[in-house]
Design an enzyme around this catalytic site. Sequence first.
Site, PDB file in Angstrom:
ATOM      1  N   GLU A 123       0.601   5.695   0.622  1.00 58.42           N
ATOM      2  CA  GLU A 123       0.075   6.710   0.907  1.00 58.42           C
ATOM      3  C   GLU A 123       0.795   7.996   0.270  1.00 58.42           C
ATOM      4  OE1 GLU A 123      -2.628   6.720   2.447  1.00 58.42           O
ATOM      5  OE2 GLU A 123      -2.351   4.588   3.417  1.00 58.42           O
ATOM      6  N   HIS A 164      -5.517   3.828   6.609  1.00 59.59           N
ATOM      7  CA  HIS A 164      -5.114   5.152   5.867  1.00 59.59           C
ATOM      8  C   HIS A 164      -3.652   5.209   6.213  1.00 59.59           C
ATOM      9  CE1 HIS A 164      -8.598   5.603   3.650  1.00 59.59           C
ATOM     10  NE2 HIS A 164      -9.181   5.735   4.780  1.00 59.59           N
ATOM     11  N   ASP A 195       0.756  -0.862  -0.183  1.00 57.23           N
ATOM     12  CA  ASP A 195      -0.031   0.196   0.034  1.00 57.23           C
ATOM     13  C   ASP A 195       0.793   1.201  -0.045  1.00 57.23           C
ATOM     14  OD1 ASP A 195      -2.932   1.016   0.177  1.00 57.23           O
ATOM     15  OD2 ASP A 195      -1.849   1.910   2.203  1.00 57.23           O
ATOM     16  N   ASP A 229      -3.072  -0.696   6.433  1.00 53.62           N
ATOM     17  CA  ASP A 229      -3.818  -1.299   5.448  1.00 53.62           C
ATOM     18  C   ASP A 229      -3.299  -2.530   4.651  1.00 53.62           C
ATOM     19  OD1 ASP A 229      -5.504   1.042   5.793  1.00 53.62           O
ATOM     20  OD2 ASP A 229      -4.663   2.134   3.917  1.00 53.62           O
TER      21      ASP A 229
END
Length: 175
Positions: free
Chosen positions: A23, A161, A21, A166
């Site tokens: 961000e 998040h 993941d 995540d």
Amino acid sequence: MAIRNKGKRLDAYVKDYVAFDLETTGINPDRDAIIEISALKVCGGQTVGEYSTLVNPRRHIPAAATAVNGITDGMVADAPEIGEAMEGFLEFAGNGILVGHNIHTFDMNFAYDAAWTALGKELGNDYIDTLYMARRCLPGLGHYKLTDVAAYFHIATEGAHRALNDCRMNQGCFE
């Protein structure tokens, strides 16, 4: 519930993978930047390795991004820049199958661009997007955010998040 690909059950042959993941500072890979990369190496359902780093985008993180992921300019001030962070991720992931939620239209675009721009390398890994799996396997769910899918499976959603949290949620959903 099994997902099938050409008649074969995915869970019958995808036992080793890398849940990952990102961000970012926003949603547009042409003008926004990665600020966190995390990944879990999974073998036979067990986490056997972890990679996680904040990334210094060399620009201000917009308040809207901080409101979503909680990552501030101060948190990334001493973090590696994208080249170093992406090199670490590519080394960690190797040729593994990447698994993530909404990675087909989001994370992979950022990761492809970062690998090419920062390192001149192509990210050629196969990948599985659990968003598409959830839409197919859980047609009555209504909403398909990672937290919605995780809640359906009674997987904790605290810390959503942030990339590593995540990854853990998504690993649980995929398994």
